[in-house]
Design a protein around this motif. Sequence first.
Motif, PDB file in Angstrom:
ATOM      1  N   TYR A  47       4.649   0.765   0.777  1.00 51.08           N
ATOM      2  CA  TYR A  47       3.653  -0.223   0.371  1.00 51.08           C
ATOM      3  C   TYR A  47       3.786  -1.492   1.217  1.00 51.08           C
ATOM      4  CZ  TYR A  47       0.539  -2.820  -2.743  1.00 51.08           C
ATOM      5  OH  TYR A  47      -0.514  -3.547  -3.253  1.00 51.08           O
ATOM      6  N   GLU A  48       5.018  -1.949   1.393  1.00 54.81           N
ATOM      7  CA  GLU A  48       5.237  -3.158   2.198  1.00 54.81           C
ATOM      8  C   GLU A  48       4.842  -2.946   3.656  1.00 54.81           C
ATOM      9  OE1 GLU A  48       9.243  -5.089   0.467  1.00 54.81           O
ATOM     10  OE2 GLU A  48       9.282  -2.905   0.700  1.00 54.81           O
ATOM     11  N   LYS A  49       5.124  -1.776   4.177  1.00 56.16           N
ATOM     12  CA  LYS A  49       4.767  -1.487   5.561  1.00 56.16           C
ATOM     13  C   LYS A  49       3.250  -1.464   5.743  1.00 56.16           C
ATOM     14  CE  LYS A  49       8.977   1.154   6.505  1.00 56.16           C
ATOM     15  NZ  LYS A  49       9.542   2.492   6.749  1.00 56.16           N
ATOM     16  N   LEU A  50       2.556  -0.928   4.755  1.00 56.62           N
ATOM     17  CA  LEU A  50       1.091  -0.902   4.831  1.00 56.62           C
ATOM     18  C   LEU A  50       0.519  -2.318   4.728  1.00 56.62           C
ATOM     19  CD1 LEU A  50       0.379   2.261   2.652  1.00 56.62           C
ATOM     20  CD2 LEU A  50       0.112   2.047   5.130  1.00 56.62           C
ATOM     21  N   GLU A  51       1.097  -3.141   3.885  1.00 60.14           N
ATOM     22  CA  GLU A  51       0.651  -4.535   3.791  1.00 60.14           C
ATOM     23  C   GLU A  51       0.879  -5.273   5.109  1.00 60.14           C
ATOM     24  OE1 GLU A  51       0.717  -6.290  -0.666  1.00 60.14           O
ATOM     25  OE2 GLU A  51       2.669  -6.152   0.308  1.00 60.14           O
ATOM     26  N   ASN A  52       2.024  -5.050   5.715  1.00 57.30           N
ATOM     27  CA  ASN A  52       2.317  -5.694   6.998  1.00 57.30           C
ATOM     28  C   ASN A  52       1.344  -5.224   8.072  1.00 57.30           C
ATOM     29  OD1 ASN A  52       4.471  -7.019   5.842  1.00 57.30           O
ATOM     30  ND2 ASN A  52       6.044  -5.680   6.706  1.00 57.30           N
ATOM     31  N   PHE A  53       1.010  -3.950   8.050  1.00 58.23           N
ATOM     32  CA  PHE A  53       0.066  -3.405   9.022  1.00 58.23           C
ATOM     33  C   PHE A  53      -1.305  -4.058   8.850  1.00 58.23           C
ATOM     34  CE2 PHE A  53      -2.797  -0.355  10.973  1.00 58.23           C
ATOM     35  CZ  PHE A  53      -2.083   0.081  12.076  1.00 58.23           C
ATOM     36  N   GLU A  54      -1.718  -4.249   7.616  1.00 56.72           N
ATOM     37  CA  GLU A  54      -2.978  -4.932   7.343  1.00 56.72           C
ATOM     38  C   GLU A  54      -2.981  -6.334   7.943  1.00 56.72           C
ATOM     39  OE1 GLU A  54      -4.892  -3.541   3.140  1.00 56.72           O
ATOM     40  OE2 GLU A  54      -3.058  -4.719   3.028  1.00 56.72           O
ATOM     41  N   ASP A  55      -1.900  -7.063   7.705  1.00 53.26           N
ATOM     42  CA  ASP A  55      -1.825  -8.450   8.177  1.00 53.26           C
ATOM     43  C   ASP A  55      -1.838  -8.527   9.698  1.00 53.26           C
ATOM     44  OD1 ASP A  55      -1.695  -9.301   5.564  1.00 53.26           O
ATOM     45  OD2 ASP A  55       0.485  -9.465   5.523  1.00 53.26           O
ATOM     46  N   ILE A  56      -1.091  -7.645  10.334  1.00 54.86           N
ATOM     47  CA  ILE A  56      -0.970  -7.685  11.794  1.00 54.86           C
ATOM     48  C   ILE A  56      -2.282  -7.316  12.474  1.00 54.86           C
ATOM     49  CG2 ILE A  56       0.154  -6.597  13.787  1.00 54.86           C
ATOM     50  CD1 ILE A  56       2.661  -6.306  11.993  1.00 54.86           C
ATOM     51  N   HIS A  57      -2.975  -6.312  11.919  1.00 54.24           N
ATOM     52  CA  HIS A  57      -4.167  -5.773  12.587  1.00 54.24           C
ATOM     53  C   HIS A  57      -5.478  -6.243  11.949  1.00 54.24           C
ATOM     54  CE1 HIS A  57      -1.794  -3.100  15.149  1.00 54.24           C
ATOM     55  NE2 HIS A  57      -1.031  -2.892  14.095  1.00 54.24           N
ATOM     56  N   ASN A  58      -5.367  -7.082  10.922  1.00 55.19           N
ATOM     57  CA  ASN A  58      -6.549  -7.643  10.265  1.00 55.19           C
ATOM     58  C   ASN A  58      -7.506  -6.555   9.786  1.00 55.19           C
ATOM     59  OD1 ASN A  58      -8.165  -9.747   9.287  1.00 55.19           O
ATOM     60  ND2 ASN A  58      -9.359  -9.839  11.174  1.00 55.19           N
ATOM     61  N   ILE A  59      -6.958  -5.591   9.063  1.00 56.31           N
ATOM     62  CA  ILE A  59      -7.762  -4.504   8.496  1.00 56.31           C
ATOM     63  C   ILE A  59      -7.447  -4.414   7.003  1.00 56.31           C
ATOM     64  CG2 ILE A  59      -7.800  -3.181  10.648  1.00 56.31           C
ATOM     65  CD1 ILE A  59      -5.661  -1.351   9.256  1.00 56.31           C
ATOM     66  N   ILE A  60      -8.145  -3.512   6.321  1.00 54.37           N
ATOM     67  CA  ILE A  60      -7.900  -3.272   4.900  1.00 54.37           C
ATOM     68  C   ILE A  60      -7.562  -1.800   4.704  1.00 54.37           C
ATOM     69  CG2 ILE A  60      -8.908  -3.215   2.592  1.00 54.37           C
ATOM     70  CD1 ILE A  60     -10.632  -5.582   3.381  1.00 54.37           C
ATOM     71  N   ILE A  61      -6.451  -1.548   4.033  1.00 50.37           N
ATOM     72  CA  ILE A  61      -6.074  -0.204   3.619  1.00 50.37           C
ATOM     73  C   ILE A  61      -6.237  -0.169   2.106  1.00 50.37           C
ATOM     74  CG2 ILE A  61      -4.255   1.543   3.568  1.00 50.37           C
ATOM     75  CD1 ILE A  61      -3.072   0.200   6.070  1.00 50.37           C
ATOM     76  N   SER A  62      -7.340   0.381   1.650  1.00 48.24           N
ATOM     77  CA  SER A  62      -7.693   0.242   0.229  1.00 48.24           C
ATOM     78  C   SER A  62      -6.758   1.017  -0.694  1.00 48.24           C
ATOM     79  CB  SER A  62      -9.143   0.692   0.003  1.00 48.24           C
ATOM     80  OG  SER A  62      -9.320   2.041   0.392  1.00 48.24           O
ATOM     81  N   ILE A  63      -6.253   2.156  -0.245  1.00 52.28           N
ATOM     82  CA  ILE A  63      -5.317   2.942  -1.050  1.00 52.28           C
ATOM     83  C   ILE A  63      -3.965   2.925  -0.348  1.00 52.28           C
ATOM     84  CG2 ILE A  63      -4.796   5.177  -2.077  1.00 52.28           C
ATOM     85  CD1 ILE A  63      -7.240   3.865  -3.288  1.00 52.28           C
ATOM     86  N   LYS A  64      -3.050   2.133  -0.884  1.00 52.41           N
ATOM     87  CA  LYS A  64      -1.745   1.955  -0.224  1.00 52.41           C
ATOM     88  C   LYS A  64      -0.756   2.997  -0.725  1.00 52.41           C
ATOM     89  CE  LYS A  64      -2.468  -2.914   0.784  1.00 52.41           C
ATOM     90  NZ  LYS A  64      -3.871  -2.933   0.279  1.00 52.41           N
ATOM     91  N   LYS A  65      -0.994   4.201  -0.262  1.00 58.85           N
ATOM     92  CA  LYS A  65      -0.134   5.337  -0.551  1.00 58.85           C
ATOM     93  C   LYS A  65       0.044   6.151   0.720  1.00 58.85           C
ATOM     94  CE  LYS A  65      -1.539   6.158  -5.372  1.00 58.85           C
ATOM     95  NZ  LYS A  65      -1.903   7.219  -6.337  1.00 58.85           N
ATOM     96  N   LEU A  66       1.030   7.034   0.710  1.00 62.32           N
ATOM     97  CA  LEU A  66       1.156   8.022   1.774  1.00 62.32           C
ATOM     98  C   LEU A  66       0.480   9.303   1.290  1.00 62.32           C
ATOM     99  CD1 LEU A  66       2.289   8.956   4.500  1.00 62.32           C
ATOM    100  CD2 LEU A  66       4.386   9.621   3.302  1.00 62.32           C
ATOM    101  N   PHE A  67      -0.571   9.728   1.989  1.00 64.67           N
ATOM    102  CA  PHE A  67      -1.269  10.968   1.660  1.00 64.67           C
ATOM    103  C   PHE A  67      -0.560  12.132   2.350  1.00 64.67           C
ATOM    104  CE2 PHE A  67      -4.282   7.743   0.660  1.00 64.67           C
ATOM    105  CZ  PHE A  67      -5.135   8.265  -0.295  1.00 64.67           C
TER     106      PHE A  67
END
Length: 209
Positions: free
Chosen positions: A34-54
């Motif tokens: 979850y934290e890694k996905l949040e960091n990725f959002e911040d760095i790349h200015n995108i939205i990951i609406s479902i913060k899970k590993l599929f």
Amino acid sequence: MNGLDYGTGMAYNYYYGYLRIILPSTGTENKGIYEKLENFEDIHNIIISIKKLFILIPFSTYIPPDLKQLSYEWMENVQELEQEVRNRAGIKNRSYHNNIYKIYPGGDTNSIEPVYLAVEGATPLLTFFEVQKHFHPESAIYIKYSRQIIEAFYLKLKELIYNDLDCRDLCELIYYEDYNSDGTKVNIAEVILKRISILKDSEYTNHTD
């Protein structure tokens, strides 16, 4: 077989040898998914609406190196998430990592905003696929009972994740038939988008109740 079957064994190995390492946050310097996905959002200015590993669990057990091959060009790999580094079983600084993909609904790369997510195939299934393709003494029996083995893998893995409060909300298993009745490949991007839609509807319902 009281847990001694191949599918159940694969599930335990995958869970404790991989998912239990990369999914939860340990409260130390090790970040959870979850934290890694949040960091990725911040760095790349995108939205990951479902913060899970599929995690993809196809009936055929085949998973290509690039999921784009299963999506009729709807998907493409974006970038790796931050690596997880651990010392395990005598291996110093062993690294684990996950990938972010983006999906263009309908395959339209020009006018539709892509959907970002962390997704990958269940790697034990690819190993199982390879075992079936070689002439080992057990290969014939594995081919005969492949569906039962995959189902046992899925059910045990689902149980393990659900019963672990640190992992329950961080992983989404997609157990699916990857070929249509006419022999054509199912578009995995459509399967994933349908699951994301269901999850979003569920989140909305929970927030409004």
